[in-house]
Design a protein around this motif. Structure first.
Motif, short mmCIF file in Angstrom:
data_model
loop_
_atom_site.label_atom_id
_atom_site.label_comp_id
_atom_site.label_asym_id
_atom_site.label_seq_id
_atom_site.Cartn_x
_atom_site.Cartn_y
_atom_site.Cartn_z
N SER A 107 0.69 5.42 0.20
CA SER A 107 -0.16 6.54 0.57
C SER A 107 0.24 7.78 -0.22
O SER A 107 1.43 8.13 -0.30
N THR A 161 0.85 -1.19 0.00
CA THR A 161 0.00 0.00 0.00
C THR A 161 0.89 1.24 0.00
O THR A 161 1.85 1.32 0.76
N PRO A 165 -0.67 11.85 -0.62
CA PRO A 165 -1.41 12.94 0.01
C PRO A 165 -2.40 13.61 -0.93
O PRO A 165 -3.48 14.05 -0.50
N GLY A 201 -4.80 9.35 -0.65
CA GLY A 201 -4.89 8.39 0.43
C GLY A 201 -4.16 7.10 0.10
O GLY A 201 -3.21 7.09 -0.69
N ASP A 202 -4.63 5.98 0.69
CA ASP A 202 -3.97 4.70 0.50
C ASP A 202 -4.35 4.09 -0.84
O ASP A 202 -5.52 4.09 -1.23
N ASN A 203 -3.34 3.55 -1.52
CA ASN A 203 -3.54 2.89 -2.81
C ASN A 203 -2.91 1.50 -2.75
O ASN A 203 -1.71 1.37 -2.46
#
Length: 975
Positions: free
Chosen positions: A867, A865, A869, A917-919
């Protein structure tokens, strides 16, 4: 074509532009279900066509399944039907070792069969007499050793051609002035003759007989046809017309607009002591074309050629140095005549026949024989080269590019054959393709494809070999990387689409004639101390990648971005080659200048150059150039003075000298050494259409132009180095520059282009092995742009890894009963997949990860994952994978699409997939089968063909290869 047309068509390139496959069938053994399954698989994986041929499948009934059998004809029908139904091209394969250039309807004693000139001799002391019958060829004696495939069948007849005597002047030396033609004195087969009064004499009796060369597998004994007399092609045409092309097959061929005959390399052999290809009309044709009799020169023409024409060694040389030039001219005339007859009596009528039945002719013209390689170019519809024989040496590809571009022929390559098998990473093959594209090849035919299914008892996992366990990679479903082939074949399709648009723009044409071109470069894998050089080392670090180009050795033009290619000068004499006062063949390559450098030049060609120079042709005459003769033998030659003699024994040396004296004084001609060519071209204002702004030793380019679009292909060919290079390329015209993403088809404005007067200066930073395609739209004005700033947004060091390990599963047995009184059985090995969960891990090769280890091949799935911004619209995000050890694979962000990547520079544009955000990032990376096969002992039974060429019998030495994602993986942002 507009930029919008280009963008629309390249997004999903048509099947015509996709790479194609060579398919090795297990003779006619495959069931209909297997044939249909294989074609469906190839189509599903994105391949655009298949050329098919019968390979020897060991201990099966060749009479039932071999070439020419009912099963083979039936299978051919299925293959043509299934490829046509899917819009794929289909090619029948013709070649000396693929049976279908050999016929069951002839025997070696017939005119339609291949012939050779053999010799037997007697030695007589001065004053000695001989009487009675001449010695004949012992047709049952052991044949001369050859490394070429095929074998000799039974020959019963021989025909006396000539009897010649010459005085022996030493070991391997003859007195050329003493040669006497005694043929007219022969009565029946007897000769009474007394040797003259001094020295030792040798009496040569020359007999013509069939070579007897056969090929297998076939349903019966098939003999090689005669390529020099018209009888040979007439027999081929009759057989195809009457036997092979059934009404049903003709109908299917007519439905396929891309049906072809592919003529593979001409691996013709002679087996007798003479070593000379011959024909029933050759002596007469030689006399008519060359103006003198070949017979008195025969002692200087006999030779050994154990492996292709480049290995030729003549049996005798003239004792007097003054005669050596004459003998060299005669040798040239002999092979020039062979080329003439091959063109006129084989290629031309065969192409005409194929056109009548709805096929085109694609050919490896002249390959392997003492023929000139470029002169046959106009006679075929497609010109083919191959990576096995020419390796990754770009000069070889530039040679065949000359006739392809001059005459608008499709230029293709049989690509992927090496002396390895399942060993090398995918990047290795990508780099061969990239090299070939830089020379103008725009059709890749991968070598090759085989069904996993084969005969019982000989077929083991990972499947039927086809082209033996050597000479190839297999780009089929057995490969772990085949999962990603649809992404890869689409990317190659986009490259080939881009490089077929418009006209090729080549700056310089170099005149080069050679009947013994070295086409064993790709197998010159033995070092100076006898050590075996791995293919990947030779391709990646030697030859052109070690500043050792072969036929044009000075790299000044290449470093400057000036493109060039080769061709035989006689092609300029054709009516379909023009000069418009500025460019040679303006609707083709558009050469801005020509170069003459070899020491021989035909007087007619020189006169033609003089006439064109008077009209404005730019010509550079280069003295002192050095070029390769034979890489294996490490033999080179230097041309001290360009065009100092005619190549043949035509008596026109003085005429040539007078023409060259005039040419050297012409205002549009420059005379220089190799290192002065760039300055000469600049002085003539022919310094390159995609000229580098400062020399660059790392980049090759190829240019196409189509109305308002200019397509630039650039390639960082030093792929085993670690440093990127930044090159600035000056293109004619101004407009908007766009960069193509070959993995998505997206065209985006290129940041790093600025106007420079009437030119556009394009700046490219390329990683080792990276390819770039830039499209300049000169119909639109544009402002200057600067290269983007790149910022690292995130780095992923820890990943969860699961490896899908491949190994042998339980084989399937397939049966087919076509109601003919027998049942066909195939074995299809299957692959078992075991999931190896390595948990969370740092990136490292699989061999260093305990849960995986050095004996595993397959596909690794990595998840992590990242992240982010923010992800602003219009801002590009790139996921840089660092290294995948050359493995093919894909990247997926979240639930977005799987995106492919360049194996040399695995950087993926994920701009449309990244969210704030989280990918979740999923990377899948494939390996070769090397490590698993090594662990299974596969290579212990695979001969090392590279070592065998030197007489050393040994098996392949496989090492553990590094696999997997090793990074570093970084998410980058372009601002």
């Amino acid at each position: 074509m507009t930029l919008d047309d280009f963008r629309r068509e390249i997004a999903d390139p048509a099947i015509d532009f996709r790479p194609e496959l060579r398919w090795w069938l297990a003779e006619g053994l495959h069931s209909d279900a297997t044939l249909r399954r294989e074609i469906e698989d190839a189509h599903r994986l994105g391949f655009g066509g298949m050329e098919f041929l019968a390979m020897d499948e060991g201990a099966i009934d060749h009479a039932r399944y071999g070439w020419g059998s009912e099963e083979w004809v039936h299978d051919s029908q299925i293959v043509v039907e299934e490829t046509t139904r899917r819009g794929m091209s289909v090619s029948f394969t013709s070649g000396t070792n693929w049976s279908n250039a050999n016929l069951p309807t002839i025997d070696p004693d017939q005119r339609a069969a291949a012939q050779e000139l053999d010799v037997v001799h007697e030695t007589l002391a001065a004053g000695r007499s001989r009487t009675g019958a001449l010695p004949r060829i012992d047709l049952e004696a052991p044949i001369a050793e050859t490394t070429l495939p095929g074998h000799r069948g039974t020959i019963t007849q021989q025909h006396l051609v000539a009897v010649v005597a010459a005085r022996v002047a030493g070991a391997g030396l003859l007195d050329a002035a003493s040669v006497v033609d005694l043929t007219a004195q022969v009565e029946g087969d007897a000769l009474d003759w007394t040797a003259p009064g001094e020295g030792e004499w040798r009496l040569f009796a020359y007999w013509m007989h069939g070579t007897g060369q056969t090929a297998s597998p076939s349903a019966s004994v098939n003999y090689t046809v005669n390529y020099l007399d018209r009888d040979g092609v007439d027999a081929v045409i009759a057989y195809w017309d009457d036997v092979v092309l059934t009404p049903a097959l003709r109908a299917e061929v007519a439905r396929n607009p891309r049906a072809q005959m592919y003529m593979d390399s001409l691996e013709l052999s002679t087996y007798g002591a003479g070593g000379m290809f011959w024909g029933f009309t050759l002596a007469e044709e030689f006399r008519t074309r060359r103006g003198y009799d070949i017979v008195p020169w025969l002692p200087f023409l006999t030779r050994d050629a154990p492996f292709m024409a480049v290995s030729t060694v003549y049996h005798h040389q003239p004792a007097d140095d003054a005669d050596r030039t004459t003998v060299e001219k005669v040798r040239f005339d002999y092979v020039r005549t062979l080329t003439d007859l091959y063109i006129e009596n084989m290629l031309r009528p065969f192409a005409a026949f194929l056109h009548e039945v709805g096929m085109t002719l694609r050919a490896e013209i002249s390959y392997g024989l003492p023929f000139e390689l470029t002169r046959p170019g106009p006679e075929v519809d497609g010109i083919e080269t191959e990576s096995l024989e020419f390796g990754a040496q770009i000069d070889a590809y530039r040679l065949m590019a000359g006739p392809a571009h001059l005459f608008g022929k499709q230029y293709s390559s049989e690509t992927g054959a090496t002396t390895r098998n399942h060993m090398l990473d995918h990047r290795f093959y990508d780099q061969i393709i990239a090299t070939q594209l830089a020379a103008g090849i725009t059709k890749t035919v991968l070598h090759g494809w085989a069904s996993p299914a084969g005969a019982e008892g000989v077929t083991q996992w990972p499947g039927h070999e086809g082209m033996w366990p050597m000479f190839s990679e297999r780009f089929d479903t057995r490969q772990p990387g085949s999962e990603f082939y649809p992404l890869w074949t689409a990317a190659i399709g986009r490259l080939q689409y881009a490089l077929r648009r418009g006209r090729p723009r080549i700056d310089v044409g170099i005149l080069r004639t050679d009947h013994f071109t070295d086409n064993l470069i790709g197998m010159a894998l033995i070092g100076p101390n006898g050590e075996r050089i791995p293919d990947e080392v030779a391709y990646g670090t030697m030859w052109m990648r070690d500043r050792e180009n072969h036929w044009w050795q000075d790299l000044g033009m290449q470093d400057a971005g000036i493109t060039y290619e080769f061709f035989d000068g006689s092609l300029l004499l054709r009516d379909d080659v023009s000069f418009d006062g500025d460019e040679v063949q303006p609707d083709g390559p558009g050469y801005r200048a020509l170069v003459v450098y070899q020491s021989t030049l035909d007087a007619d060609v020189a006169a033609h150059l003089l006439a064109w120079t008077e009209r404005g042709l730019r010509l550079v005459i280069v003295d002192g150039a050095r070029e390769l003769d034979s890489l294996m033998a490490r033999r080179f030659r230097t041309h001290e003075a360009a065009a100092s003699a005619t190549p043949g024994l035509d008596g026109r040396d003085d005429e040539l000298a007078a023409i060259m004296t005039r040419l050297r004084r012409m205002p549009r001609v420059r005379v220089t050494g190799p290192s002065g060519v760039v300055a000469a071209l600049d002085d003539l204002r022919a310094g390159g259409r995609a000229r580098f702004d400062g020399d660059d030793r790392n980049v090759l380019t190829h240019l196409r132009q189509n109305d308002g679009l200019t397509v630039l292909y650039a390639y960082h060919f030093l792929y085993e180095t670690t440093e990127p290079t930044t090159v600035r390329v000056r293109l004619a015209g101004t407009g908007v520059a766009h960069r193509l993403d070959v993995w998505t088809g997206e065209l985006r404005p290129h940041r790093g282009a600025r106007r420079n007067g009437e030119h556009t200066l394009v700046e490219l930073t390329l990683a080792p092995g990276e390819v770039a395609v830039v499209v300049l739209d000169t119909t639109t004005d544009a402002a200057d742009t600067a290269a983007p700033a790149v910022t690292e947004v995130a780095r992923a060091d820890r990943w969860r890894l699961v490896v899908e390990s491949r190994d042998a599963g339980e084989p399937e047995v397939l049966t087919e009963d076509r109601g003919l009184g027998y049942v066909t059985r195939e074995v299809r090995p299957t692959t078992a997949v075991t999931r190896l969960d390595a948990g969370e891990t740092e990136l490292a090769p699989w061999s260093r990860i305990p849960a995986v280890g050095p004996e595993v091949s397959g596909v690794g799935e990595y998840t992590t994952t990242i992240s982010v911004p923010e992800a602003r619209p219009g801002v590009r995000h790139l996921l840089d994978l660092g290294s995948t050890c050359g493995g093919l694979g894909s990247v997926r962000v979240g639930d977005g699409p799987a995106r492919g990547f360049d194996t040399a520079h695995p950087v993926v544009d994920v701009s449309g997939d990244i969210r704030p955000g989280d990918n979740l990032i999923t990377v899948r990376v494939s390996s070769s089968l090397n490590n698993r096969l090594r662990a299974r002992g596969y290579y212990e039974r695979v001969p090392d063909i590279g070592a065998q060429l030197t007489g050393e019998e040994r098996t392949q030495q496989a090492i553990v290869r590094e696999y997997g994602l090793v990074g570093p993986v970084r998410l980058l942002r372009e601002d």
